[in-house]
Design an enzyme around this catalytic site. Structure first.
Site, PDB file in Angstrom:
ATOM      1  N   GLY A  53      14.227  46.680   7.704  1.00 15.84           N
ATOM      2  CA  GLY A  53      13.126  47.151   8.182  1.00 15.84           C
ATOM      3  C   GLY A  53      12.256  47.879   7.419  1.00 15.84           C
ATOM      4  O   GLY A  53      12.287  47.843   6.121  1.00 15.84           O
ATOM      5  N   VAL A  55      10.678  50.789   7.181  1.00 16.23           N
ATOM      6  CA  VAL A  55      10.982  52.123   6.745  1.00 16.23           C
ATOM      7  C   VAL A  55      12.220  52.079   5.813  1.00 16.23           C
ATOM      8  O   VAL A  55      12.308  52.547   4.662  1.00 16.23           O
ATOM      9  CB  VAL A  55      11.474  53.083   7.605  1.00 16.23           C
ATOM     10  CG1 VAL A  55      11.773  54.543   7.063  1.00 16.23           C
ATOM     11  CG2 VAL A  55       9.921  53.462   8.546  1.00 16.23           C
ATOM     12  N   ARG A 140      16.858  64.182  18.656  1.00  8.44           N
ATOM     13  CA  ARG A 140      16.130  65.267  18.125  1.00  8.44           C
ATOM     14  C   ARG A 140      16.279  66.470  18.815  1.00  8.44           C
ATOM     15  O   ARG A 140      16.254  67.411  18.416  1.00  8.44           O
ATOM     16  CB  ARG A 140      14.687  64.726  18.013  1.00  8.44           C
ATOM     17  CG  ARG A 140      14.441  63.689  16.789  1.00  8.44           C
ATOM     18  CD  ARG A 140      13.035  63.076  17.015  1.00  8.44           C
ATOM     19  NE  ARG A 140      12.760  61.905  16.026  1.00  8.44           N
ATOM     20  CZ  ARG A 140      11.814  60.935  15.949  1.00  8.44           C
ATOM     21  NH1 ARG A 140      11.164  60.873  17.168  1.00  8.44           N
ATOM     22  NH2 ARG A 140      11.893  60.309  14.940  1.00  8.44           N
ATOM     23  N   CYS A 170       7.282  60.971  13.118  1.00 11.20           N
ATOM     24  CA  CYS A 170       6.269  61.011  12.078  1.00 11.20           C
ATOM     25  C   CYS A 170       5.029  61.852  12.341  1.00 11.20           C
ATOM     26  O   CYS A 170       4.565  62.352  11.265  1.00 11.20           O
ATOM     27  CB  CYS A 170       5.990  59.455  11.723  1.00 11.20           C
ATOM     28  SG  CYS A 170       5.186  58.718  13.145  1.00 11.20           S
ATOM     29  N   SER A 200       0.646  51.577  12.127  1.00 11.82           N
ATOM     30  CA  SER A 200       1.868  51.099  11.596  1.00 11.82           C
ATOM     31  C   SER A 200       3.075  52.072  12.463  1.00 11.82           C
ATOM     32  O   SER A 200       4.129  51.828  12.240  1.00 11.82           O
ATOM     33  CB  SER A 200       2.034  51.452  10.167  1.00 11.82           C
ATOM     34  OG  SER A 200       1.696  52.711   9.905  1.00 11.82           O
ATOM     35  N   GLY A 201       2.507  53.128  13.147  1.00 10.05           N
ATOM     36  CA  GLY A 201       3.484  53.894  13.894  1.00 10.05           C
ATOM     37  C   GLY A 201       3.849  53.175  15.035  1.00 10.05           C
ATOM     38  O   GLY A 201       4.928  53.440  15.521  1.00 10.05           O
ATOM     39  N   HIS A 298      -0.980  59.109   8.918  1.00 11.45           N
ATOM     40  CA  HIS A 298      -1.317  59.807  10.445  1.00 11.45           C
ATOM     41  C   HIS A 298      -2.140  60.852   9.663  1.00 11.45           C
ATOM     42  O   HIS A 298      -1.935  61.456   8.533  1.00 11.45           O
ATOM     43  CB  HIS A 298      -0.233  60.497  10.901  1.00 11.45           C
ATOM     44  CG  HIS A 298       0.536  59.139  11.863  1.00 11.45           C
ATOM     45  ND1 HIS A 298       0.272  58.014  11.881  1.00 11.45           N
ATOM     46  CD2 HIS A 298       1.703  59.547  12.434  1.00 11.45           C
ATOM     47  CE1 HIS A 298       1.000  57.119  12.579  1.00 11.45           C
ATOM     48  NE2 HIS A 298       2.032  58.141  12.833  1.00 11.45           N
TER      49      HIS A 298
END
Length: 394
Positions: A53, A55, A140, A170, A200-201, A298
């Site tokens: 991917g 990332v 998380r 992010c 891109s997020g 960002h």
């Protein structure tokens, strides 16, 4: 202007982690029994899950220039990607399919996969003896899974009852290193944040959508787009992609899914993750998340209130010396962070530092962070280094 550029990926050798002189992380719980799976070199084996991917590609680049702490680096992806060859540390490595067998002998497994894939496979990897560093949102807010930013709370990685360590979102990561450094000095008592988030997020679809929309609003017949009500929407048509409104020549005050009270899921992530990372469960946090026509990186406007009176001079000193932060703050010289300058770099860039005109205990500042580097791959790599140091400590 003062600039501090962090070297490498993890905590500098011999300095230990913040608040933990000498480093030396103990192992607790599943995946942290002190057992070390090692490759042919005697160094721990690392698995990168989701290696094919976007990332994952950044992760392989980071691993290729990091300190040589890993033995085998095993690349894992879906069955349809198995057999591909990717380059890491100057060598071609064949991708293997995600399976239980893929985690045999693995000490640390870094996951960059969708939430549902992580939810299924991270516990399997942990049960096979790996410490999982997960970049999804699946764990998380699990009370048995630490949410770790090594510059802020590396000590939290020691206690991992499920054998899993979570990587923050992010947006949170883009600001939290700077906020954490200021909190350590002044004592944070509240945050008001506005984010300006890159497309891109939203993944490759987000990037492709912005590029298509830019072509539409700058092409023949659309040269004046952005000057009349509705003209951008007409030029873009139905090509909205993952966004609820055109993002080209526009800003969209919505990121994430709808939650109770009109809040978005992204805004609640900033609130809940900041509280957990900083160890401030009752911290007042308000966030407004906005999508902007930027490919990667960002930005956030931060209003931080503290328990003690602040000065710009002391804040500059703290930020200039904070690991993972670059201070770029000379407005009279036109020097302040922008996404176009921060993209492709590791640190959080901070500028426009001001003391509030109406509150001597509050600071306002602007921060930029590459959402695919510190916002994803880099922080996960740093966590993995913390765990590896624990495993190799005599």
């Amino acid at each position: 202007m003062t600039a501090t550029h962090p070297e490498g990926l993890g905590v500098p050798p011999g300095e230990g982690a913040p608040g933990l002189p000498g480093g030396g992380f103990g192992a607790v719980g599943a995946g942290g029994t002190g057992r070390t799976a090692a490759g042919r070199t005697g160094k721990p084996t690392l698995a990168v899950v989701g290696a094919t991917g976007a990332v994952g590609a950044v992760m392989l680049e980071l691993l290729s220039r990091a300190a040589d702490i890993w033995g085998e680096i095993r690349l894992v992806a879906s069955a349809r990607s198995a057999g591909r060859k990717l380059t890491v540390r100057g060598e071609e490595v064949e991708v293997v399919a995600l399976s239980e067998e893929a985690f045999e002998g693995v000490a640390v497994a870094m996951f960059d996969v969708p939430d549902e894939v992580a939810a299924q496979w991270a516990p399997i990897a942990a049960a096979k003896g790996a410490v999982v560093v997960d970049n999804s949102g699946a764990f998380r807010m699990d009370p048995d899974v630490p949410l770790v930013v090594p510059e802020v709370n590396a000590h939290a990685a020691r206690l991992r009852p499920r054998g899993i360590i979570a990587n923050p979102n992010c947006t949170t990561l883009s600001m939290i290193v700077a906020v954490g450094a200021l909190h350590a000095e002044f004592g944070l008592s509240g945050l008001v944040v506005s984010s300006y988030q890159a497309v891109s997020g939203a993944g490759k679809d987000g990037v492709d959508t912005l590029r298509a929309q830019l072509a539409a609003v700058t092409g023949p017949g659309a040269a004046t787009a952005g000057t009349q009500p509705g003209d951008v929407r007409r030029a873009v048509g139905d090509a909205l992609g993952p966004f609820p409104a055109p993002v080209a020549l526009n800003v969209v005050p919505w990121v994430g899914s709808l939650q109770e009270g009109g809040w978005s899921s992204e805004e609640l992530k900033v609130r809940n993750e900041s509280r957990k990372i900083l160890g401030l469960p009752d911290l007042p946090v308000t966030a407004t998340c906005v999508r902007v026509p930027v490919i990667t990186t960002h930005s956030l406007s931060v209003h931080a209130r503290f328990e003690n009176e602040v000065t710009v001079e002391r804040a500059h000193e703290i930020l200039a010396n904070a690991p993972g932060v670059v201070l770029c703050d000379s407005p009279e010289q036109g020097e302040f962070p922008t996404p176009a300058d921060a993209v492709g770099t590791d640190p959080a860039w901070v500028g426009r530092v001001r003391r509030s005109l109406d509150d001597p205990k509050a600071l306002d500042f602007f921060v930029c962070g590459d959402n695919q580097r510190k916002g994803a791959a880099l922080n996960a790599a740093q966590i993995a280094e913390v765990v590896a140091a624990e495993m190799t400590t005599p």
